[in-house]
Motif scaffolding. Structure first.
Motif, short mmCIF file in Angstrom:
data_model
loop_
_atom_site.label_atom_id
_atom_site.label_comp_id
_atom_site.label_asym_id
_atom_site.label_seq_id
_atom_site.Cartn_x
_atom_site.Cartn_y
_atom_site.Cartn_z
N ARG A 186 0.82 -1.21 0.00
CA ARG A 186 0.00 0.00 0.00
C ARG A 186 0.86 1.26 0.00
N GLU A 206 -1.74 6.89 6.75
CA GLU A 206 -2.44 7.00 5.46
C GLU A 206 -2.45 5.66 4.72
N ARG A 231 -5.95 2.57 4.07
CA ARG A 231 -6.43 2.01 2.80
C ARG A 231 -6.76 0.52 2.91
N SER A 232 -6.32 -0.12 4.00
CA SER A 232 -6.62 -1.53 4.20
C SER A 232 -7.63 -1.77 5.32
N GLN A 234 -11.86 2.68 10.31
CA GLN A 234 -10.51 3.12 9.94
C GLN A 234 -9.74 3.77 11.08
#
Length: 204
Positions: A29, A176, A180-181, A187
């Motif tokens: 990522r 950041e 994304r995962s 989150q």
């Protein structure tokens, strides 16, 4: 453009898919930030503990050049630890590399003399073998001393990946990339849990 951060994820026959693939996926990522994670090992391919065959991206010796080296666990780690001809192909140096391992992979760190007397994390099944090797085993999921880290439990791969991101990129970039995962509605809490686990060791 700065040189990429080469990340060798050591993957041997009998490997645990969670260890290798979670690390590969999470660290991937951060490719935009220069991360280049790749699976490497002693052969052209490796077969996992559940029978999944994967093509390895780099030979074992590539780990000697990489900036980051991560050892996963697997069914045959004890045999690998006794295979001096294989381990002699690894010439790792914590003065210039980040080196991490999880579960039985910590036994390979011990055999290579990379723990330097530091305690280690591992899973319950591997603990007796680490103790036999003279390693003090912690009942914790993550521990690092300087450039060497260990993690216990398959899903602790996320801690190793978070540690590498934080050390190499800083907390903001790690946050950041990890977002994304993370599960969509979790989150903030998910990322903070990961970073709170490894943050004390980065600061140290």
């Amino acid at each position: 453009m700065p040189a990429p951060t080469r990340i060798a994820i050591l993957t041997f026959d009998g490997f645990n898919e969670i260890d290798s693939f979670v690390a590969l996926g999470l660290l991937g990522r951060a490719r935009a930030q220069g991360f280049a994670p790749e699976l490497c090992g002693p052969g052209a391919s490796a077969r996992s503990m559940n029978g999944v065959s994967v093509q390895l991206q780099r030979p074992l010796e590539w780990a000697n050049e990489a900036e980051v080296v991560l050892f996963g666990s697997g069914l045959y780690t004890r045999a690998i630890a006794e295979n001096s001809a294989l381990l002699d192909r690894l010439q790792l140096d914590p003065l210039r590399q980040l080196i991490g391992a999880q579960c039985s992979g910590a036994l390979l760190l011990a055999r290579l003399g990379l723990l330097g007397g530091a305690p280690a994390c591992t899973d319950n099944s591997s603990k007796p073998f680490l103790v036999e090797a003279g390693v003090r085993v912690l009942d914790e999921s993550f521990h690092a001393r300087g450039p060497v880290a260990t993690a216990g439990g398959c899903l602790a791969a996320q801690y190793l990946a978070s540690w590498v991101m934080h050390v190499k990129l800083g907390e903001a970039a790690a946050r950041e990339a990890l977002r994304r995962s993370a599960p969509v509605d979790e989150q903030d809490a998910y990322v903070e849990r990961l970073l709170s686990k490894i943050r004390p060791f980065v600061a140290a």
